[in-house]
Design an enzyme around this catalytic site. Structure first.
Site, short mmCIF file in Angstrom:
data_model
loop_
_atom_site.label_atom_id
_atom_site.label_comp_id
_atom_site.label_asym_id
_atom_site.label_seq_id
_atom_site.Cartn_x
_atom_site.Cartn_y
_atom_site.Cartn_z
CB CYS A 12 42.89 35.93 38.18
SG CYS A 12 42.23 37.07 39.39
CG HIS A 65 43.39 32.09 40.05
ND1 HIS A 65 44.34 32.86 40.69
CD2 HIS A 65 42.22 32.78 40.17
CE1 HIS A 65 43.76 33.95 41.16
NE2 HIS A 65 42.48 33.93 40.86
CG ASN A 114 42.34 35.97 44.01
OD1 ASN A 114 43.36 36.06 43.31
ND2 ASN A 114 41.12 35.92 43.51
#
Ligand code: ACO
Length: 324
Positions: free
Chosen positions: A112, A251, A281
């Site tokens: 990520c 994020h 996500n």
């Protein structure tokens, strides 16, 4: 002064998967997902929406905004953990699709945190060679690595891509500084195995499959602490007061992680860009997708100080400051 973002772009798959749709797949509820994660919908790739294709369209949109043609791009970097092939890289497919004939191309894997790590790398490339034009993309199709029978994880992730075109400018804007970290000791808390090896000696005794494995509570704890530490260290090192931050783009992991982080930092909610409710996500794609939306919505004004921060598998994490 440094590496400037000249244009942004993003591309999401057409198909929307709502929490109500998930109720038909696993034992869950819209209410549980919304209160635990903040996610309402996510996009899931269909035919012809592989990571490289989403990446290509995001890249085209960023180039259009930057006024840069494919032939002018010198380097293409794609941050991804879910390309449709291991070799060639996703970036090589993007290069082919764009017709970016003079560009060299490769992928990076920092889960990520991939886009953030890429931003740091591109900044250093551009400081070393100021003439280059670089396309940096985060692109994921995590739907390919989701266990659709595991309610702990299948509710969290989505597909998409975001891109930026970067070049060096002798102006008082661009990447100011970044602060990156990894801790490989904690790999097993968030991981995804490769396909079973052709060499049986290299396979684990029982192959767990190629979907995402996650210890949610542990990840939650580390994510908040790690991002907070990275941000505070960076601000202290650069002698930047939190009050001078124009916008933070974290994020987009889930709303509870973000709320906790934001309240520990003491940032007002209106200074934080959040779109996790729409896309879930999207791993390495989440920051550049959010950046594109924020920039097109006019949330970033010239000279604003942008703070980005991330956390992901590895563990990998960090923060960066960009003068817009
Ligand atoms: N629907 C309904 N119930 C569920 C679901 C679901 N989708 N998922 C889990 N549950 C149940 C569990 O089975 C458990 O039931 P039990 O008490 O009968 O055993 C109960 O809900 C509580 O489970 P927990 O795992 O303790 O739930 P928690 O409150 O920790 O929330 C979550 C889980 C949302 C995954 C949370 O731990 C989290 O946000 N972790 C961070 C994970 C993350 O963001 N990962 C993304 C990758 S890393 C990154 O990008 C930063």
């Amino acid at each position: 002064m440094g590496a400037v973002i000249l244009g942004t772009g993003s591309c999401l798959p057409d198909r929307v998967l709502s929490n109500h749709d998930l109720e038909k797949i696993v034992e869950t509820s819209d209410e549980w997902i919304r209160t635990r994660t903040g996610i309402k919908t996510r996009r899931i790739s269909g035919k012809g929406e592989e990571a490289y294709r989403l990446a290509t369209v995001a890249g085209q949109r960023a180039m259009e905004m930057a006024g840069v043609t494919a032939e002018e791009i010198d380097l293409i970097v794609v941050a991804t953990i879910s390309s449709h092939m291991l070799m060639p890289s996703c970036a090589c497919f993007v290069q082919k699709e764009l017709g970016a004939v003079k560009a060299f191309a490769f992928d990076i894997n920092a889960a990520c945190s991939g886009f953030l790590f890429g931003l740091d790398m591109v900044d250093k490339y551009l400081r070393a060679d100021r003439e280059k034009k670089i396309l940096l993309i985060g692109a994921e199709t995590l739907s390919s690595h989701t266990d659709w029978e595991d309610r702990n994880t299948c509710i969290l992730f989505g597909d998409g891509a975001g891109a930026v075109v970067m070049g060096y400018r002798d102006e008082a804007r661009g990447v100011v500084a970044s602060n990156l970290f990894s801790d490989g000791n904690l790999w097993s808390l968030l991981c995804m195995h490769a396909a079973p090896s052709c060499n049986p000696d290299l396979n684990p005794p029982q192959h767990p499959g190629t979907h995402i494995l996650m210890e949610g509570r542990e990840v939650f704890k580390y994510a908040v602490k790690a991002m907070e530490g990275a941000v505070l260290d960076l601000l202290a090192r650069e002698k930047v007061d939190l009050d001078t931050i124009g916008l933070m783009i974290p994020h987009q992991a889930n709303i509870r992680i973000l709320n906790k982080l934001v309240s520990r930092l003491g940032l007002p909610a209106e200074k934080v860009f959040i779109n996790v409710q729409k896309y879930g996500n999207t791993s390495a794609a989440s920051i550049p997708i959010a950046l594109d939306e924020a920039s097109r919505e006019g949330r970033l004004k010239p000279d604003d100080l942008l703070l980005v921060c991330s956390f992901g598998g590895g563990f990998t994490w960090g923060a960066a400051l960009v003068r817009w």
